[in-house]
Design a protein around this motif. Structure first.
Motif, PDB file in Angstrom:
ATOM      1  N   TYR A 172      -2.881  -3.892  -6.988  1.00  0.00           N
ATOM      2  CA  TYR A 172      -3.937  -3.620  -6.015  1.00  0.00           C
ATOM      3  C   TYR A 172      -4.549  -4.962  -5.624  1.00  0.00           C
ATOM      4  CZ  TYR A 172      -3.617   1.427  -6.597  1.00  0.00           C
ATOM      5  OH  TYR A 172      -3.180   2.732  -6.586  1.00  0.00           O
ATOM      6  N   HIS A 180      -6.014   9.930  -4.077  1.00  0.00           N
ATOM      7  CA  HIS A 180      -5.359   8.641  -4.257  1.00  0.00           C
ATOM      8  C   HIS A 180      -6.202   7.661  -5.062  1.00  0.00           C
ATOM      9  CE1 HIS A 180      -3.228   9.912  -0.301  1.00  0.00           C
ATOM     10  NE2 HIS A 180      -2.647  10.438  -1.367  1.00  0.00           N
ATOM     11  N   GLN A 222       0.792  -1.236   0.000  1.00  0.00           N
ATOM     12  CA  GLN A 222       0.000   0.000   0.000  1.00  0.00           C
ATOM     13  C   GLN A 222       0.824   1.287   0.000  1.00  0.00           C
ATOM     14  OE1 GLN A 222      -3.348  -0.128   2.749  1.00  0.00           O
ATOM     15  NE2 GLN A 222      -3.234  -2.358   2.773  1.00  0.00           N
ATOM     16  N   TYR A 277       0.478   3.368  -3.119  1.00  0.00           N
ATOM     17  CA  TYR A 277      -0.873   3.870  -3.405  1.00  0.00           C
ATOM     18  C   TYR A 277      -1.025   5.335  -2.994  1.00  0.00           C
ATOM     19  CZ  TYR A 277      -2.193  -1.169  -3.232  1.00  0.00           C
ATOM     20  OH  TYR A 277      -2.291  -2.520  -3.393  1.00  0.00           O
TER      21      TYR A 277
END
Ligand SMILES: [Ca+2]
Ligand SMILES: [Ca+2]
Length: 507
Positions: free
Chosen positions: A349, A372, A332, A335
């Protein structure tokens, strides 16, 4: 009411393509001609042979530019196309072009016929939006596996199996995949934070064996002196140590230099802002990477050092393996951290959209005003190696259950495909049950090419739309929450060809 398109197809052609195996099926004498009886039907005839008498999977591809591109959408076909075609002379595919609402008048139509005696079909898909994520042990010696994987744009597989010492080290799988699809990008799974326990007993030439013993001096311990585990099956390694990073990179370099199979890059699993450990791990104490007696998650300096070490690792990998070596990030951090993302070629993802995105998760993932969202994050990554590669994947089974308790399976890959089309992302299909409760790599049953996009996605209230050379895709946001966040529709040449409309069955 449908308006019949005027179709003029004067060109004929002889283009064949077949997958290269011993006793290949062979296609010859491909001809394409429109009937002159006003029916709008187009005949594609061909001769099909197979020396060892297999039945053959036949795929029709069409070009509307004289054979430069082959992504004209193929639908409304019947006859000798698809599975189980028996070889013989004068095989015939009937394309009902007259059903197509849109005028496709064009003198540059060409046809080609692809054949496979491994049962694989090769429908053209819209460019750059299909990924395969399969970390299971594939049988790369099976021609059908090679053919299936060759259909993808981006192939994410386990490096260990194909590098030296691996189960398929002697199969030139990557060379075969690229022979069938020169554009395919193939990445090897590599851990960024752990060593598999079974690597200790693996083939001494293999990746996980070398990885285990080379990172052993850098294994992590907990604040209470226990072995720091990542999962119950793997040990944490300490990338804060420069020596650890060095042996990791050297091992990847050695695999790339000494193996029959050379990958385009690696899938780093994975980079989070802080160390993540599986809840299945029952460690006494917390991992302590800097050895100061303070557990990782209570130690701001250590977490900061962990993030810095990730940058060192990626940067040093680039220095050692070159600009052209793809580094693709799971986890993550990328991201939301644009500086970190800029070091990589793309991101995975995982369990999309259930990780990272605030609820309603899919609405945030696709909201152009949310900083995001996929649309805003994609430009952060590198483009030099054909990216950015943003892959949407989930192995979870989803279904819509209606008022009558009837469950309709919803293939996540199909749903993700609609998103992928909107923003040049990649959809990973997991549509095949493996019999033990997982949902593994599969392939869509209705992927028809839309051709090239004509511009970016357009956002209008709850709709996101994008126009393509041959059609249009539209998402209509509903609840925006997993698992049934939106409906979608895909039109080709004026015909609605694919749709997800919730609810199913409800009166
Ligand atoms: Ca054959
Ligand atoms: Ca510490």
């Amino acid at each position: 009411m449908r308006i019949l398109g005027l179709v003029i197809l004067v060109a004929t052609t002889v283009v064949t393509w077949s997958v290269v195996w011993a006793a290949d099926p062979e296609v010859t004498e491909v001809n394409l001609a429109q009937r002159t009886d006003g029916s709008g039907l187009v005949d594609i005839t061909y001769d099909l042979s197979d020396a060892d008498g297999d039945t053959v999977a036949v795929t029709l591809q069409l070009s509307d530019d004289g054979g430069i591109s082959w992504d004209f959408p193929v639908f409304n076909t019947s006859g000798d196309v698809g599975q189980g075609i028996i070889p013989g002379l004068g095989r015939n595919i009937v394309w009902d072009a007259g059903l197509i609402p849109q005028n496709i008048d064009n003198e540059l139509f060409r046809a080609r016929v692809l054949s496979s005696d491994a049962g694989v079909e090769f429908q053209a898909h819209s460019p750059h939006n299909v990924a395969i994520t399969d970390f299971s042990l594939a049988d790369w010696s099976d021609p059908a596996v090679i053919e299936k994987f060759s259909r993808t744009d981006l192939c994410l597989v386990m490096g260990h199996h194909l590098w030296m010492g691996g189960e398929s080290e002697a199969v030139d799988a990557i060379q075969q995949l690229k022979a069938l699809n020169p554009d395919v990008v193939i990445l090897a799974y590599v851990s960024v934070k752990s060593a598999q326990l079974w690597g200790e007993n693996a083939d001494p030439d293999s990746f996980w064996y070398k990885w285990f013993f080379r990172t052993e001096p850098y294994f992590v311990y907990t604040t209470l002196g226990e072995i720091g585990m990542d999962w119950p099956t793997s040990r944490l390694i300490n990338i804060l140590e420069p020596g650890c990073r060095q042996v990791m990179i050297e091992t990847i370099m050695e695999m790339q230099a000494g193996s029959l199979n050379v990958f385009d890059g690696i899938y780093w699993d994975y980079f989070n802002n802080v160390l993540w450990v599986s809840p299945d791990v029952e460690n006494e104490g917390d991992p302590d990477m800097d050895g100061d007696g303070i557990g990782h998650w209570d130690d701001p300096d250590e977490m900061e050092a962990y993030r810095a070490a990730q940058i060192e690792l990626v940067t040093a990998t680039r220095d050692s393996l070159g600009e052209g070596f793809i580094q693709f990030f799971n986890g993550q951090r990328a991201y939301a951290d644009s500086n970190f993302a800029a070091l990589g070629d793309g991101a995975f993802y995982e369990l999309f959209p259930t990780l990272f995105f605030p609820d309603p998760d899919m609405q945030h993932a696709l909201d152009p005003d949310w900083p995001h969202s996929l649309f805003n994050v994609r430009p952060w990554f590198r483009t030099v190696n054909g990216g950015p590669y943003l892959v949407l994947g989930s192995t979870w089974y989803t279904a819509f259950v209606d008022d009558n308790h009837v469950a309709t399976p919803i293939i996540t890959g199909d749903k993700f495909r609609a998103i992928a089309l909107l923003g040049d992302f990649y959809s990973s299909w997991n549509s095949s049950p493996d019999g033990i409760g997982h949902w593994v790599y599969g392939w869509t049953s209705h992927d028809i090419s839309l051709g090239q996009p004509l511009g970016p996605a357009v956002f209008e209230d709850e709709f996101i739309r994008r126009d393509f050379q041959y059609g249009k895709v539209e998402i209509e946001m509903g609840s925006g929450a997993y698992p049934n966040p939106f409906d979608y529709r895909i039109w080709l040449l004026g015909e609605l060809v694919s749709e997800l409309a919730i609810p199913y069955h409800t009166p």
